[in-house]
Design an enzyme around this catalytic site. Structure first.
Site, PDB file in Angstrom:
ATOM      1  N   HIS A  60     -35.884 -28.353  12.807  1.00 29.35           N
ATOM      2  CA  HIS A  60     -35.385 -27.101  12.215  1.00 29.35           C
ATOM      3  C   HIS A  60     -35.227 -26.024  13.279  1.00 29.35           C
ATOM      4  O   HIS A  60     -36.108 -25.804  14.106  1.00 29.35           O
ATOM      5  CB  HIS A  60     -36.353 -26.621  11.139  1.00 29.35           C
ATOM      6  CG  HIS A  60     -35.980 -25.280  10.576  1.00 29.35           C
ATOM      7  ND1 HIS A  60     -34.883 -25.100   9.760  1.00 29.35           N
ATOM      8  CD2 HIS A  60     -36.560 -24.053  10.721  1.00 29.35           C
ATOM      9  CE1 HIS A  60     -34.804 -23.822   9.419  1.00 29.35           C
ATOM     10  NE2 HIS A  60     -35.793 -23.168   9.998  1.00 29.35           N
ATOM     11  N   HIS A 115     -26.270 -25.855   3.499  1.00 28.62           N
ATOM     12  CA  HIS A 115     -25.461 -25.648   4.691  1.00 28.62           C
ATOM     13  C   HIS A 115     -25.366 -26.978   5.419  1.00 28.62           C
ATOM     14  O   HIS A 115     -26.062 -27.941   5.088  1.00 28.62           O
ATOM     15  CB  HIS A 115     -26.058 -24.572   5.616  1.00 28.62           C
ATOM     16  CG  HIS A 115     -27.361 -24.946   6.247  1.00 28.62           C
ATOM     17  ND1 HIS A 115     -28.580 -24.885   5.571  1.00 28.62           N
ATOM     18  CD2 HIS A 115     -27.664 -25.408   7.491  1.00 28.62           C
ATOM     19  CE1 HIS A 115     -29.540 -25.284   6.365  1.00 28.62           C
ATOM     20  NE2 HIS A 115     -29.021 -25.614   7.543  1.00 28.62           N
ATOM     21  N   GLU A 134     -26.131 -32.964   6.671  1.00 30.15           N
ATOM     22  CA  GLU A 134     -27.079 -33.438   7.678  1.00 30.15           C
ATOM     23  C   GLU A 134     -27.678 -34.790   7.298  1.00 30.15           C
ATOM     24  O   GLU A 134     -27.925 -35.636   8.168  1.00 30.15           O
ATOM     25  CB  GLU A 134     -28.167 -32.379   7.888  1.00 30.15           C
ATOM     26  CG  GLU A 134     -27.607 -31.141   8.574  1.00 30.15           C
ATOM     27  CD  GLU A 134     -28.539 -29.947   8.548  1.00 30.15           C
ATOM     28  OE1 GLU A 134     -29.774 -30.147   8.501  1.00 30.15           O
ATOM     29  OE2 GLU A 134     -28.035 -28.814   8.567  1.00 30.15           O
TER      30      GLU A 134
END
Length: 276
Positions: A60, A115, A134
C-alpha cells in the site's frame, strides 16, 4: 507449504475514508492498525494449519506501512518502494498467494475506496481485452509465475470482482458492505478476526489440495492504460514502447507479462501519481 501475502490497506476491517489510508493524515494510524489486525488474524489461521513459511509484501502507498516488530517468528516482510513487480514482488516459488485488504477496481458501484493503482491518475486498465483492477493485474502476474491465488479479502465488491475473475474455488472473505465510495456497513475487529482466521485455514487447505485457481492469460499481452487527464497521458507516453490510442489512452504489447508490468510502473511514474 509456503504462502505469499500481498497486503494492501483499503479493504481492511473498519476502513472507509481516504484519511484512513493516506500516510501523514490524522486517521492513518487507525488504518495501519486495522491492516495489521487483518494480517495477524490470517497469520493465526495459517499457523493453525501448520503453515510455517510466510512472506508478506507491504503493498500500500509507499509500502512502508507495516510494523515488523509484532510479526511472528518465521514471517518475512518485503517493505519499501520501488519494487519491480510492485504488489506481487517476491511471489515466485510460493505454493499460493493471498491478497489481503484489497479493494475493487476503479468505477465499481458501492465499493469502498475503489480505484486502480492510483486513484487520481488511472481511469481504467484493460489487459488482453479484459478490464482489470489490482486483483486482476496481480492475479495475472502470479499466473505467469505459476502461483495460484487462494484467498482475497476486502469489501464485498472486491470479493465479487475476484470471484468473477478466478471462479468458485477461490476463497474470499468480505469484511464490509459498501454503501458508497466513502461509506460502508462495518463489522468490528472482534467479529472479522475469526472470519479471517477461518478463511485463511480454508484457503490453505485448498492450496494444499491443488484446488486454488490460476489466472492463465496467453501471450502476447496487450495492456491499454487510460488516464483521467490528457496531460497524464502526454507525460506517460515517453515510456519506451508506448503507443497512443487516443487523448488519454496508451497501449503496450509484449510477449512477457513481467515486461508489461515494468512498463506500467514507468508510465505511472511519468504521469505523476496522485491520491484519492
Amino acid at each position: 507449504m509456503k504462502i505469499y501475502i500481498s497486503l494492501d490497506m483499503e479493504g481492511a476491517t473498519g476502513i472507509v475514508s481516504p484519511e484512513h489510508v493516506r500516510p501523514g493524515s490524522q486517521e492513518y494510524p487507525f488504518g495501519r492498525a486495522m491492516q495489521a489486525h487483518d494480517l495477524a488474524a490470517v497469520l493465526e489461521g495459517l499457523a493453525e494449519e501448520g503453515v510455517s513459511e510466510v512472506l508478506v509484501n507491504d503493498s500500500h502507498w509507499s509500502m512502508t506501512n507495516l510494523d515488523i516488530r509484532p510479526l511472528p517468528s518465521g514471517t518475512r516482510l518485503i517493505s519499501g518502494w520501488p519494487k519491480p513487480l510492485s504488489m506481487v514482488e517476491g511471489a515466485e516459488g510460493f505454493d499460493a498467494a493471498f491478497f489481503l485488504c484489497y479493494h475493487a477496481m476503479a468505477g465499481t458501484e458501492k465499493a469502498v475506496l475503489d480505484h486502480t493503482l492510483s486513484g487520481g491518475t488511472v481511469h481504467d486498465v484493460v489487459l488482453n481485452g479484459m478490464k482489470v483492477g489490482e486483483t486482476g493485474i496481480n492475479a495475472a502476474l502470479c499466473g505467469v509465475l505459476d502461483v495460484p491465488v487462494a484467498l482475497v479479502t476486502g469489501d464485498l465488491a472486491a470479493c465479487w470482482e475476484a470471484e468473477s475473475l478466478l471462479g468458485p474455488n477461490l476463497v474470499t472473505c468480505g469484511l464490509k458492505e459498501g454503501h458508497g465510495r466513502h461509506s460502508a456497513e462495518l463489522l468490528p475487529p472482534a467479529d472479522t478476526a475469526p472470519l479471517l482466521r477461518e478463511a485463511a485455514k480454508k484457503a490453505a487447505r485448498k492450496a494444499r489440495e491443488g484446488l486454488s485457481p490460476r489466472l492463465a492469460l496467453q501471450a502476447p499481452f496487450v495492456m491499454d492504460l487510460a488516464f483521467h487527464r490528457t496531460i497524464q497521458a502526454d507525460a506517460a507516453a515517453f515510456a519506451p514502447g508506448s503507443y497512443r490510442l487516443d487523448g488519454r489512452t496508451l497501449r503496450y504489447e509484449s510477449k512477457d507479462l513481467l515486461d508489461v508490468r515494468r512498463w506500467l510502473c514507468a508510465a505511472l511514474d511519468l504521469a505523476g501519481q496522485e491520491g484519492f
